[in-house]
Design a protein around this motif. Structure first.
Motif, PDB file in Angstrom:
ATOM      1  N   THR A  30      13.009  65.086  15.680  1.00 24.68           N
ATOM      2  CA  THR A  30      14.283  65.282  16.380  1.00 24.68           C
ATOM      3  C   THR A  30      14.674  64.069  17.216  1.00 24.68           C
ATOM      4  OG1 THR A  30      13.168  66.353  18.251  1.00 24.68           O
ATOM      5  CG2 THR A  30      13.983  67.780  16.483  1.00 24.68           C
ATOM      6  N   ILE A 172      27.248  72.687  20.313  1.00 30.50           N
ATOM      7  CA  ILE A 172      26.443  71.509  20.001  1.00 30.50           C
ATOM      8  C   ILE A 172      27.339  70.493  19.310  1.00 30.50           C
ATOM      9  CG2 ILE A 172      24.444  70.616  18.760  1.00 30.50           C
ATOM     10  CD1 ILE A 172      23.740  72.539  21.054  1.00 30.50           C
ATOM     11  N   GLY A 175      24.751  67.214  16.638  1.00 28.82           N
ATOM     12  CA  GLY A 175      23.359  67.600  16.831  1.00 28.82           C
ATOM     13  C   GLY A 175      22.377  66.701  16.120  1.00 28.82           C
ATOM     14  N   VAL A 176      21.097  66.853  16.474  1.00 30.91           N
ATOM     15  CA  VAL A 176      20.078  65.942  15.962  1.00 30.91           C
ATOM     16  C   VAL A 176      19.880  66.068  14.456  1.00 30.91           C
ATOM     17  CG1 VAL A 176      18.852  65.871  18.158  1.00 30.91           C
ATOM     18  CG2 VAL A 176      18.215  67.559  16.463  1.00 30.91           C
ATOM     19  N   VAL A 277      19.760  75.150  16.289  1.00 30.40           N
ATOM     20  CA  VAL A 277      19.725  74.410  17.550  1.00 30.40           C
ATOM     21  C   VAL A 277      18.287  74.001  17.857  1.00 30.40           C
ATOM     22  CG1 VAL A 277      20.146  74.537  20.034  1.00 30.40           C
ATOM     23  CG2 VAL A 277      21.730  75.635  18.441  1.00 30.40           C
ATOM     24  N   THR A 278      18.080  72.745  18.157  1.00 34.37           N
ATOM     25  CA  THR A 278      16.758  72.238  18.522  1.00 34.37           C
ATOM     26  C   THR A 278      16.682  72.042  20.034  1.00 34.37           C
ATOM     27  OG1 THR A 278      17.313  69.874  18.449  1.00 34.37           O
ATOM     28  CG2 THR A 278      16.781  70.939  16.345  1.00 34.37           C
ATOM     29  N   ASP A 281      18.786  69.178  20.993  1.00 33.03           N
ATOM     30  CA  ASP A 281      20.228  69.438  21.055  1.00 33.03           C
ATOM     31  C   ASP A 281      20.630  69.918  22.440  1.00 33.03           C
ATOM     32  OD1 ASP A 281      20.993  68.818  18.412  1.00 33.03           O
ATOM     33  OD2 ASP A 281      20.307  70.762  17.692  1.00 33.03           O
ATOM     34  N   HIS A 285      22.958  67.078  23.326  1.00 32.18           N
ATOM     35  CA  HIS A 285      24.158  67.304  22.523  1.00 32.18           C
ATOM     36  C   HIS A 285      24.930  68.566  22.891  1.00 32.18           C
ATOM     37  CE1 HIS A 285      22.891  63.997  19.938  1.00 32.18           C
ATOM     38  NE2 HIS A 285      21.689  64.529  19.923  1.00 32.18           N
ATOM     39  N   CYS A 286      24.706  69.067  24.088  1.00 29.98           N
ATOM     40  CA  CYS A 286      25.389  70.287  24.532  1.00 29.98           C
ATOM     41  C   CYS A 286      26.283  69.948  25.723  1.00 29.98           C
ATOM     42  CB  CYS A 286      24.371  71.353  24.909  1.00 29.98           C
ATOM     43  SG  CYS A 286      25.127  72.916  25.379  1.00 29.98           S
TER      44      CYS A 286
END
Length: 298
Positions: A30, A172, A175-176, A277-278, A281, A285-286
């Motif tokens: 990730t 997100i 995202g990754v 979702v990781t 993220d 990325h949020c």
């Protein structure tokens, strides 16, 4: 930042667990410094998390030891976090299943990542998928069906906010797992494949495997060249993805294994990839979450 500064609903993102190859592999895949997600629950010293064998409440001061915890907080004005806490309580009371632990998160990342793994990495992914399939078979044989598709730790946090209502909803952005790479992921490759040899009959349901050893082998097999590899994915690995998808379909739909369809399982996986979702993220990325501090306890 001190544990006492935490507020209900704070998203807690953990640095890799010391000595854990699974944590290390997750952060590598990730490209993020976190491998686990949880959420402050009711009191500053309590957290709720999705971890084996099910959703649980834990003592933050114990869970934080030897980890750096990045604290993220909703940056939108809301009256209180009771709706988020209520959703978490629903999952807690329902004992939402998480029998797969972080090896499941690792396996899903490998299926969703847009790359063609080299031959050595493919062999390790095959072992990981067989191990995950064995555990799903165990759930089928014991009639212990989850109430939905198994969630990973970060998906649990995301779902709690999502189900709490529009005011709490997270998103997100880039995202990754989003990538401009034209290379398909393993799920896409499996969709184009016709299974030649199922191993489901030969798998030992509930068999023990050394998850950390598998993750260590994977980490050592992966390198920069792995992500650039242009080789062919073996039929054996693609067959194994079909086996995993069939058992996943059986568990998620409460079906007997013989009545489950691997392509429907692949469809479930593909549909969820856009929503996956990781922990990374939630950290990077949020846009609805802001970083308010870090906690490190020794």
């Amino acid at each position: 930042m001190d544990v006492r500064d935490l507020k209900p609903g704070d998203v807690l993102l953990f640095s890799p667990e010391e000595g854990s190859w699974i944590s290390k592999a997750i952060t590598w895949l990730t490209d993020a410094p976190v491998s686990h997600a949880a959420m402050t629950y009711q009191l500053p010293t309590k957290l709720v998390e999705e971890t084996p064998p099910a959703v649980r409440i834990a003592d933050a001061t114990l869970r934080f030891v030897d980890r750096t915890v990045h604290v993220m907080r909703l940056n939108k004005p809301v009256d209180d976090f009771k709706p988020v806490m209520d959703v978490a309580a629903k999952y807690l009371n329902g004992q939402a299943p998480y029998s797969m632990n972080n090896l499941y998160l690792l396996g899903i990342l490998l299926l969703y990542k847009k790359f063609t793994p080299n031959d050595e990495t493919q062999k390790i992914i095959l072992k990981i998928l067989k191990s995950l399939t064995e555990r799903l078979l165990d759930a089928i044989n014991q009639m212990k069906y989850p109430d939905k598709h198994p969630m990973v730790c970060s998906q649990f946090v995301f779902e709690c906010y999502l189900e709490a209502g529009k005011a709490y909803r997270l998103s997100i952005k880039d995202g990754v797992l989003k990538s401009d790479s034209p290379r398909p992921n393993l799920i896409t490759k499996a969709f184009k494949h016709t299974r030649k040899n199922s191993q489901l009959a030969n798998l030992s349901a509930g068999a023990e495997s050394d998850d950390e050893q598998l993750a260590k082998q994977l980490y050592h097999a992966m390198n920069d060249e792995t992500l650039l590899a242009s080789g062919v994915v073996s039929d054996e690995l693609l067959d194994s993805i079909h086996d995993f998808a069939q058992t996943l379909h059986a568990v998620s739909q409460e079906l007997e294994l013989a009545k489950a369809d691997p392509r429907q399982g692949l469809a479930i996986l593909q549909a969820q990839s856009s929503m996956f979702v990781t922990p990374g993220d939630l950290l990077r990325h949020c846009p609805e979450l802001r970083h308010v501090g870090d906690i490190s306890l020794k």
